[in-house]
Design a protein around this motif. Structure first.
Motif, PDB file in Angstrom:
ATOM      1  N   LEU A  22     -76.836 -19.751 -13.946  1.00 43.40           N
ATOM      2  CA  LEU A  22     -76.380 -21.099 -13.597  1.00 43.40           C
ATOM      3  C   LEU A  22     -77.262 -21.724 -12.522  1.00 43.40           C
ATOM      4  CD1 LEU A  22     -72.498 -20.535 -13.546  1.00 43.40           C
ATOM      5  CD2 LEU A  22     -73.844 -21.720 -15.290  1.00 43.40           C
ATOM      6  N   ARG A  57     -80.400 -22.813 -14.324  1.00 46.42           N
ATOM      7  CA  ARG A  57     -80.200 -23.868 -15.327  1.00 46.42           C
ATOM      8  C   ARG A  57     -79.829 -25.208 -14.681  1.00 46.42           C
ATOM      9  NH1 ARG A  57     -79.235 -23.813 -20.814  1.00 46.42           N
ATOM     10  NH2 ARG A  57     -78.074 -25.617 -21.637  1.00 46.42           N
ATOM     11  N   HIS A  58     -79.005 -25.162 -13.652  1.00 46.49           N
ATOM     12  CA  HIS A  58     -78.495 -26.396 -13.048  1.00 46.49           C
ATOM     13  C   HIS A  58     -79.113 -26.697 -11.687  1.00 46.49           C
ATOM     14  CE1 HIS A  58     -75.463 -26.686 -16.199  1.00 46.49           C
ATOM     15  NE2 HIS A  58     -75.150 -25.414 -15.973  1.00 46.49           N
TER      16      HIS A  58
END
Length: 230
Positions: free
Chosen positions: A189, A192-193
């Protein structure tokens, strides 16, 4: 009862239990040992009470499970009572199920229909916790004597320690696996973010609450999907 032979076989059982690597294997070894070590024992298993519900673990025969479920349904029986931590008694024995029942009047006649002739239940306990009941069955009445009860009690004492140790090991292994899963999911995460570690954990927790899914299972899904929403 040849107590010298029994002691030798108990020592062998203790070594076998130490060699087991999973909780299921430990419980299965305990049940098998009861059949092998206690005179008159045709079948065995472990009854656990969890939030008032009966679970039948490591039964060596189907009628063990049937007996456990029957006791759970009726809320009575020697093994059901042995598994209850609110009872001071730790050993229960019905030497002859063909005789008029002195206790458990609803359970005894129906257990007879299952093919049970005599039975015993032993609380599995350590200083820290009660774990359930180790149950032993004979298809014939009058097979369990005072010596059988003593042998069963000794076996149950050893079995409780092995049960508790195996369960603790399994819980620790599960905790380590969960921690690794969550760490890997947070890393996915974060990449990805483009978020911080705390923000990644908040994303995990939010998805867990939104989907009513355990945090561990959410982390596994993220690891499998690469962080994509499902």
């Amino acid at each position: 009862m040849d107590w010298r032979l029994f002691a030798q076989r108990m020592a062998s059982m203790a070594r076998d239990l130490l060699a087991e690597h999973t909780l299921d294997a430990t419980l299965e070894q305990i049940s098998r040992s009861a059949v092998e070590l206690v005179d008159g024992c045709d079948a065995s298993g472990i009854l656990v009470l969890s939030e008032g519900r009966v679970r039948s673990l490591a039964p060596t025969d189907q009628f063990v499970t049937d007996s456990d479920m029957l006791q759970g349904e009726l809320r009575e029986g020697p093994c059901f009572d042995a598994a209850r931590p609110d009872r001071p008694e730790r050993v229960f024995r019905i030497p002859d199920l063909t005789a008029p029942p002195e206790r458990w009047p609803r359970f005894v006649p129906r257990a007879r229909e299952l093919g049970v002739g005599s039975m015993m239940g032993f609380l599995l306990y350590t200083r820290e916790e009660d774990l359930g009941a180790l149950n032993m069955y004979s298809r014939k009445p009058g097979m369990f004597t005072e010596d059988s009860e003593t042998a069963g009690w000794l076996l149950a004492s050893h079995a409780a320690v092995a049960f508790a140790t195996a369960r603790t090991d399994e819980q620790m292994q599960e905790a380590i696996t969960t921690r690794h899963l969550i760490g890997e999911a947070m890393g996915i995460l974060m990449g990805r973010h483009h978020v911080t570690e705390d923000q990644a954990f908040d994303l995990l927790r939010t998805r867990s609450q939104r989907t009513n899914t355990k945090l561990r299972d959410v982390a596994r899904e993220i690891c499998e999907s690469g962080g994509a929403e499902r």
